[in-house]
Enzyme design. Structure first.
Site, PDB file in Angstrom:
ATOM      1  N   HIS A 169       0.818  -1.219   0.000  1.00  0.00           N
ATOM      2  CA  HIS A 169       0.000   0.000   0.000  1.00  0.00           C
ATOM      3  C   HIS A 169       0.851   1.268   0.000  1.00  0.00           C
ATOM      4  O   HIS A 169       1.855   1.367   0.689  1.00  0.00           O
ATOM      5  CB  HIS A 169      -1.030   0.013   1.132  1.00  0.00           C
ATOM      6  CG  HIS A 169      -0.480   0.021   2.523  1.00  0.00           C
ATOM      7  ND1 HIS A 169      -0.129   1.184   3.172  1.00  0.00           N
ATOM      8  CD2 HIS A 169      -0.231  -0.979   3.398  1.00  0.00           C
ATOM      9  CE1 HIS A 169       0.298   0.886   4.388  1.00  0.00           C
ATOM     10  NE2 HIS A 169       0.263  -0.419   4.556  1.00  0.00           N
ATOM     11  N   GLU A 214      -4.877   1.978   2.662  1.00  0.00           N
ATOM     12  CA  GLU A 214      -4.937   0.805   3.550  1.00  0.00           C
ATOM     13  C   GLU A 214      -5.093   1.222   5.001  1.00  0.00           C
ATOM     14  O   GLU A 214      -5.802   0.591   5.772  1.00  0.00           O
ATOM     15  CB  GLU A 214      -3.665  -0.042   3.375  1.00  0.00           C
ATOM     16  CG  GLU A 214      -3.727  -1.395   4.072  1.00  0.00           C
ATOM     17  CD  GLU A 214      -3.247  -1.385   5.512  1.00  0.00           C
ATOM     18  OE1 GLU A 214      -3.463  -2.375   6.210  1.00  0.00           O
ATOM     19  OE2 GLU A 214      -2.666  -0.383   5.964  1.00  0.00           O
TER      20      GLU A 214
HETATM   21 ZN   LIG Z   1       0.789  -1.390   6.318  1.00  0.00          ZN
END
Ligand SMILES: [Zn+2]
Length: 463
Positions: free
Chosen positions: A285, A331
């Site tokens: 991410h 995320e």
């Molecule tokens: Zn992470």
């Protein structure tokens, strides 16, 4: 008949040995390239030092998106594109502060004198600010059971959750999973009994005093009270001080939400030569918490993802399946990037063979974790001896990650995760010391080697 059987066993074992040699040779080439000519460490330097912390909606997030797309395009995938998704835009506002005041007895005076101590704190992500400095007496609770026992004492107080990482877990992610409910649910569960603020012992077992942020999840039924994480030394001090008397804390935080904003998953693809409509996804991410540079979390996973594409291109590898390299959005405080990726895959009726996430730091490789069927797991276990020379010796169960989890939920995709050594991860996780200097070049590169080798084997043999 017996001879024929013997012959076929011989032929089979010849081909197995031959293909294993071919595989170990190819994996050796992967390692040679990454460890000699790789660019992941330099990529990480630029991401961390020139862009820095990149929380969803921040100007750094947009810079990181542009950098990510350019970095993937520079390696010449067959395709690269941006996938739009709306993300929450939480803003810290200003520096978070807290100070404790308590009475120190004086020898000849009964009253004593009031002393103040500054605490090392950081507001939890997605938490609301106090508006103005908020003062309250601190009530310490060890866990949720203790909170219930003390529920009648919590009105207008500041609840201090002092639940430590359990040191008996060798895998530190287990200690994190065990403790993180206090960060997630702690504020609302205290607000339910009238508490006006919350302090959480940081999700760590480090020996320093850096506070560790991370998302909290308010329950809409209760007031959204301000919430801080406190460094471990200060947590221990506060607990000790509470044993000898009353402590008041004044906290001042400034968090708030702006309108949801447009962000993107950054995706590159190598098209499959035999099964172009079957996908293997690997990713990390791109967003990260604001107090640091997001070097291990998850700069490492991002640059390893780019590095796998780079080494496949450099070696002229033509995958059988289509391989996607994804830098996921949001995320940390929403999971909207992972959700969007799965939603679109489902809407297009895509078939996903496997997804792998690297989001456990750029430390020394230990293994690959996998979630799928028993048969798939035994197939993967047979590759252990090919990966082990590069560090991934453990084929574990329970692979996954929050960016790829939605794929399993909507398409039943088997999931895997790259597993580095976990001992130092929670020393830096979501804290100000998650910086480039704390990533080791060799460890980072070996991670990319093991991911590339594993993906090559999945692509070649299927699951
Ligand atoms: Zn992470």
């Amino acid at each position: 008949m017996k001879k024929l059987k013997l012959l076929s066993v011989f032929v089979l074992s010849f081909f197995l040995t031959y293909s294993q040699t071919e595989d170990s040779t190819f994996i050796r080439h992967i390692a040679d390239y990454v460890l000699t000519y790789g660019n992941s460490y330099e990529d990480l330097r630029i991401l961390t030092k020139q862009i820095g912390g990149r929380l969803s909606g921040s100007p750094q997030m947009y810079k990181a998106e542009q950098w990510g797309l350019k970095s993937l395009e520079n390696v010449h995938p067959d395709k690269a594109w941006l996938q739009e998704c709306m993300v929450p835009h939480w803003v810290r506002g200003a520096a978070d502060e807290a100070r404790a005041s308590y009475m120190v007895p004086l020898k000849k005076e009964a009253k004593g004198k009031s002393v103040q101590k500054k605490l090392d704190v950081i507001a939890l992500g997605n938490s609301f600010g106090s508006g103005k400095p908020l003062t309250g007496e601190v009530i310490e609770v060890n866990d949720f059971a203790d909170l219930e026992n003390k529920k009648d004492q919590l009105r207008n107080k500041i609840v201090f959750y002092n639940y430590p990482f359990n040191p008996r877990f060798v895998q530190t992610f287990l200690a994190y999973s065990d403790a993180v409910r206090y960060r997630g649910q702690g504020p609302s569960r205290a607000a339910k009994y009238g508490a006006k603020g919350v302090i959480i012992r940081s999700m760590s077992h480090s020996t320093d005093n850096n506070p560790h942020t991370g998302s909290t999840n308010y329950n809409d039924s209760f007031p959204k009270i301000p919430a801080l994480a406190i460094g471990l030394r200060d947590a221990d001090w506060l607990s000790k001080q509470l044993n000898s008397g009353k402590v008041e804390v004044t906290m001042n935080t400034h968090g708030y939400f702006r309108q949801d904003t447009l962000a993107h998953n950054i995706i590159a693809e190598l098209s499959g030569s035999q099964n172009p409509n079957e996908f293997i996804t690997i990713g990390g991410h791109l967003d990260s918490w604001d107090p640091a540079e997001g070097a291990h979390d998850d700069g490492a996973g991002v640059v390893q993802t780019i590095e796998v594409l780079r080494v496949f291109k450099a070696l002229g590898y033509k995958p059988r399946h289509s391989i996607r390299f994804v830098l996921f959005a949001n995320e940390e405080n929403g999971g909207r990037g992972g959700a969007k990726y799965a939603e679109e895959a489902k809407a297009k009726g895509e078939k996903h063979l496997l997804a792998l996430e690297s989001d456990e730091g750029g430390f020394t490789p230990r293994g690959i974790a996998f979630t799928g069927t028993e048969a798939q797991y035994s197939k993967i276990t047979a590759w252990q001896k090919l990966l082990c020379p590069y560090g991934a010796c453990e084929i574990q169960t329970g692979g996954g990650g929050s960016d790829i989890g939605p794929l399993a939920r909507v398409l039943n995709t088997p999931l895997s995760s790259y597993v580095p050594d976990s001992q130092r991860y929670f020393d830096i996780h979501h804290a100000r010391n998650d910086v480039f200097e704390n990533v080791n070049k060799r460890e980072l590169e070996l991670g990319a080697v093991n991911i590339a080798a594993f993906i090559y084997l999945v692509d070649k043999y299927g699951l």
